[in-house]
Write an enzyme that holds these catalytic residues in place. Structure first.
Site, short mmCIF file in Angstrom:
data_model
loop_
_atom_site.label_atom_id
_atom_site.label_comp_id
_atom_site.label_asym_id
_atom_site.label_seq_id
_atom_site.Cartn_x
_atom_site.Cartn_y
_atom_site.Cartn_z
N CYS A 128 0.82 -1.14 -0.12
CA CYS A 128 -0.04 0.05 -0.02
C CYS A 128 0.85 1.35 0.00
O CYS A 128 0.40 2.17 -0.60
CB CYS A 128 -1.12 0.03 1.36
N HIS A 181 -4.16 7.07 0.98
CA HIS A 181 -4.02 5.73 0.45
C HIS A 181 -5.63 5.20 0.58
O HIS A 181 -6.19 5.14 1.90
CB HIS A 181 -3.29 4.59 0.92
N ASN A 218 -10.12 -0.71 -2.77
CA ASN A 218 -8.45 -0.56 -2.33
C ASN A 218 -7.72 -1.12 -3.74
O ASN A 218 -7.77 -2.37 -3.98
CB ASN A 218 -8.20 -1.41 -1.06
O1 UT7 Z 1 -4.82 -1.40 2.21
C1 UT7 Z 1 -4.16 -2.59 2.90
C2 UT7 Z 1 -4.35 -2.08 4.42
N1 UT7 Z 1 -5.63 -2.76 5.06
C3 UT7 Z 1 -6.38 -2.18 5.80
O2 UT7 Z 1 -6.39 -1.10 5.97
C4 UT7 Z 1 -7.84 -2.85 6.30
C5 UT7 Z 1 -7.89 -2.37 7.50
N2 UT7 Z 1 -9.02 -3.33 8.16
C6 UT7 Z 1 -10.25 -2.84 7.64
O3 UT7 Z 1 -10.58 -2.44 6.75
C7 UT7 Z 1 -11.35 -3.71 8.54
O4 UT7 Z 1 -10.83 -4.62 9.62
C8 UT7 Z 1 -12.18 -4.70 7.52
C9 UT7 Z 1 -12.94 -4.00 6.53
C10 UT7 Z 1 -11.08 -5.72 6.78
C11 UT7 Z 1 -13.10 -5.73 8.36
O5 UT7 Z 1 -14.17 -5.05 8.97
P1 UT7 Z 1 -14.24 -5.42 10.74
O6 UT7 Z 1 -15.02 -4.52 11.19
O7 UT7 Z 1 -12.76 -5.17 11.21
O8 UT7 Z 1 -14.76 -6.93 10.81
P2 UT7 Z 1 -14.05 -8.27 11.29
O9 UT7 Z 1 -12.97 -8.65 10.45
O10 UT7 Z 1 -13.72 -7.84 12.71
O11 UT7 Z 1 -15.23 -9.39 11.12
C12 UT7 Z 1 -16.47 -9.08 11.66
C13 UT7 Z 1 -17.55 -10.15 11.17
C14 UT7 Z 1 -17.10 -11.44 11.15
O12 UT7 Z 1 -18.17 -12.29 11.59
P3 UT7 Z 1 -18.32 -12.63 13.18
O13 UT7 Z 1 -17.16 -13.33 13.56
O14 UT7 Z 1 -18.43 -11.52 14.03
O15 UT7 Z 1 -19.58 -13.27 12.97
C15 UT7 Z 1 -16.55 -11.74 9.76
O16 UT7 Z 1 -16.50 -13.07 9.84
O17 UT7 Z 1 -17.95 -9.68 9.73
C16 UT7 Z 1 -17.61 -10.98 9.18
N3 UT7 Z 1 -17.46 -10.51 7.85
C17 UT7 Z 1 -18.11 -10.52 6.92
N4 UT7 Z 1 -19.37 -10.53 6.52
C18 UT7 Z 1 -19.85 -10.18 5.41
C19 UT7 Z 1 -16.00 -10.51 7.32
N5 UT7 Z 1 -16.06 -10.41 6.25
C20 UT7 Z 1 -17.22 -10.08 5.55
C21 UT7 Z 1 -17.96 -9.82 4.45
N6 UT7 Z 1 -19.30 -9.90 4.38
N7 UT7 Z 1 -17.21 -9.58 3.31
#
Ligand code: UT7
Length: 349
Positions: A114, A276, A306
């Site tokens: 990134c 970014h 992204n």
């Molecule tokens: O440019 C590269 C650098 N990367 C970043 O900057 C990414 C930074 N992080 C993020 O943007 C966020 O952490 C994400 C968008 C990737 C994820 O969001 P989050 O609020 O941190 O979600 P999480 O990973 O904690 O997951 C929460 C829930 C989980 O379900 P349970 O365990 O709570 O039942 C996941 O399984 O959301 C679920 N989940 C989804 N549900 C529907 C994860 N991905 C998805 C999805 N659709 N695509």
């Protein structure tokens, strides 16, 4: 010592639009979840068999070169940032040199994910300042759609990323107080495995939490690439999203303020921040923390997702094309991502 300026800028995104609802064909996800957590509405995917990271880069480069008022023959160095190269090796820089019939100039690939474009700009800036080169082509390009897990298993990663390319031509500037004022590069390898694609690699399981198991000593290549890796989805990127998020919202503001302070400016002097495009929530958090107005921050993740190394040059190009950047404006570019690495650049346009 002359500063370097962006003499020309271009971008290319593939025609194919993939909405959040389109992703439901492959995985259990939903539009609300993606929009609420990331701000993304749609992204572009390259034509699977026709477009590559390099072909998209070439399209962006052609525009940047034309806008700089030069030809591909005038380019004297290439710096190419990507995490999704056409080949494991050689890098995409030489493929651009070939595709654009350039002279036998140096071609350098940058692997900083990134932050890749900012690292690339910083490297190119040093070559211009020392007088070594006069027309450097700097590219950030990605074809993510080829290497992600589009099943429900990989949905936390795959819904975020999109394809595209951005390019600039850097030249020395004759004017005072114009161009790249400073660049700032950082890393913290303690978190290298938090956002990474481990395989294929030479890690020998040393730092990997889910090791490549049961490889056969007789089959020396198995630890590098095996059927088992495919079966266990070990050839896809891994991301601990919440940990990345928490670190990003600290390091983004820090590196932006570092660039402003170094040059005697404050956030009030900033005409536009091009962060970014990792996640709209991260950009909003940074905006809030730095008390920036809406017109001081440019976001387009809603439409492109992204695009990693391509995201800063694509957003910069779009902002400029939309008339949001004018001559004399103070522009800050900033990025954070895998490594962890983070970086910023402060420019007088
Ligand atoms: O440019 C590269 C650098 N990367 C970043 O900057 C990414 C930074 N992080 C993020 O943007 C966020 O952490 C994400 C968008 C990737 C994820 O969001 P989050 O609020 O941190 O979600 P999480 O990973 O904690 O997951 C929460 C829930 C989980 O379900 P349970 O365990 O709570 O039942 C996941 O399984 O959301 C679920 N989940 C989804 N549900 C529907 C994860 N991905 C998805 C999805 N659709 N695509």
């Amino acid at each position: 010592m002359p500063l370097s300026k962006i003499a020309g800028i271009g971008m290319y995104v593939p025609e194919k639009v993939v909405t959040n609802n389109d992703l439901k064909k492959w995985m259990d996800t939903d539009d609300n979840w993606i929009q609420e957590r990331t701000g993304i509405q749609e992204r572009r995917f390259a034509k699977r068999t026709e477009e590559t990271t390099t072909t998209m880069a070439v399209e962006a480069a052609k525009i940047a070169i034309e806008r700089a008022g030069i030809t591909a023959q005038d380019i004297d160095f290439i710096v190419f940032a990507t995490l999704s190269p056409d080949y494991y090796f050689p890098g995409c820089g030489v493929l651009v040199q070939r595709a654009m019939n350039m002279k036998e100039v140096g071609a350098l690939d940058i692997r900083n994910q990134c932050s890749g474009f900012l690292y690339a700009i910083s490297v190119a800036d040093q070559f211009i300042k020392t007088g070594m080169y006069k027309n450097i082509l700097v590219i950030g390009a990605e074809k993510h759609s080829m290497g992600l897990d589009f099943s429900t298993r990989g949905r936390n990663v795959s819904v975020i990323f999109g394809d595209g390319a951005g390019a600039v031509v850097l030249q020395p500037t004759e004017k005072n107080n114009q161009g790249i004022l400073s660049t700032h590069l950082h890393s913290d390898g303690a978190s290298a495995e938090i956002l990474a694609q481990y395989n294929p690699g030479s890690h020998a399981n040393h730092w990997v939490e889910t090791p490549v198991a049961d490889f056969d000593e007789a089959e020396i290549g198995e630890m590098f690439m095996s059927h088992q890796m495919i079966d266990n989805a070990q050839l896809f990127p891994f991301m601990d999203g919440p940990t990345v998020f928490k670190k990003a919202i600290v390091k983004f503001p820090e590196v932006i303020v570092e660039a402003l302070t170094k040059n005697g400016y404050t956030t009030e002097d900033l005409n536009i921040l091009i962060p970014h495009q990792a996640n709209l929530r991260i950009s909003q958090f940074v905006q809030q923390k730095l008390k920036l107005r809406d017109d001081q921050v440019y976001n387009n993740i809603m439409r492109y997702g992204n695009t990693t190394a391509a995201s800063v040059p694509i957003a910069l190009c779009e902002a400029w094309q939309n008339g949001k950047i004018k001559e004399g404006d103070l522009v800050c570019l900033a990025a954070f991502g895998s490594g962890f690495t983070w970086a910023s650049a402060l420019l007088k346009w």
